[in-house]
Design an enzyme around this catalytic site. Sequence first.
Site, PDB file in Angstrom:
ATOM      1  N   ARG A  44      50.803  14.480  22.988  1.00 30.07           N
ATOM      2  CA  ARG A  44      50.190  15.291  21.942  1.00 30.07           C
ATOM      3  C   ARG A  44      49.135  16.258  22.485  1.00 30.07           C
ATOM      4  O   ARG A  44      48.988  17.373  21.975  1.00 30.07           O
ATOM      5  CB  ARG A  44      49.583  14.390  20.873  1.00 30.07           C
ATOM      6  N   ASP A 154      42.279  14.200   3.782  1.00 30.26           N
ATOM      7  CA  ASP A 154      42.798  13.814   5.096  1.00 30.26           C
ATOM      8  C   ASP A 154      41.825  14.288   6.159  1.00 30.26           C
ATOM      9  O   ASP A 154      41.113  15.283   5.972  1.00 30.26           O
ATOM     10  CB  ASP A 154      44.183  14.420   5.342  1.00 30.26           C
TER      11      ASP A 154
END
Length: 281
Positions: A44, A154
């Site tokens: 990532r 979030d």
Amino acid sequence: MTNAVADDREFTFSADDYAFLAKLLKEKTGIDLGPSKQNMVYARLAKRLRKLHIPSFRAYCDFIASPEGIDELGATLNALTTNLTKFFRENHHFEHLAGQALSEIRTRSTTQGRRLRIWSAGCSSGEEPYSIAITLRQSMPDLAQWDAKILATDIDTEMVRRGNEGVYSTESAEGVPADIRDKCFEPHGPGKVRVRQELRQLIAFKHLNLMSHWPMKGPFDLIFCRNVVIYFDKDTQRVLFDRYANLLVPGGFLYIGHSENLFGITERFKLLGRNIHRKIA
């Protein structure tokens, strides 16, 4: 602890680098990576190193720890937080919402007014809060006469942006029952659809770190926090669920993910079945 995790990778990534990033994520978000996520972290964040032309993970760690790297720190956290979702995931929760939960809320509304508040905590790219909004529209013909709002939060700012935009691929929208799909989405370019305005306006998308200050006061009738706490240690979970209980109305509902449970974590909720809990204290 300085050996590289793998010697044949594009970027040098030592065990010390991984420990630094895991500690950073834990401190900033409460998420505990554990010792087995090195490959995930590398995959990532290697994209960030390429984009910034940074030659190694050691240099990247030094950068995000510096005042100059404060903006990149947000990108780091975005990259490392997991975002896996779909419309009507674990559909039994939406069935319970449409049936028992809304029925009880209607009963209370005779004395408390037509107010409805729902929180999607860890909303990812928005499929969960939009599934909630669709459920409300289908189950409440008089929805327009209610003061109904859904808060969707979030930690990943990109997910919040995407959720607020409400644009999805036609394939992802196939998770919505066919008989109501056309009522809820409109074409939005090749291979794309957008959630209709009357549903989007029910939801407020906000960036929120669950480990930080919560600006909202509540109370909420229901909280969805599904497949979020599996990344937290037990002590963090205890704090989190206690804070949820404080924001729920008496008898309010909490929905958690299929791989999560509250056993040994809190006694403020009663399990009703299939990861549906009622606040009792």
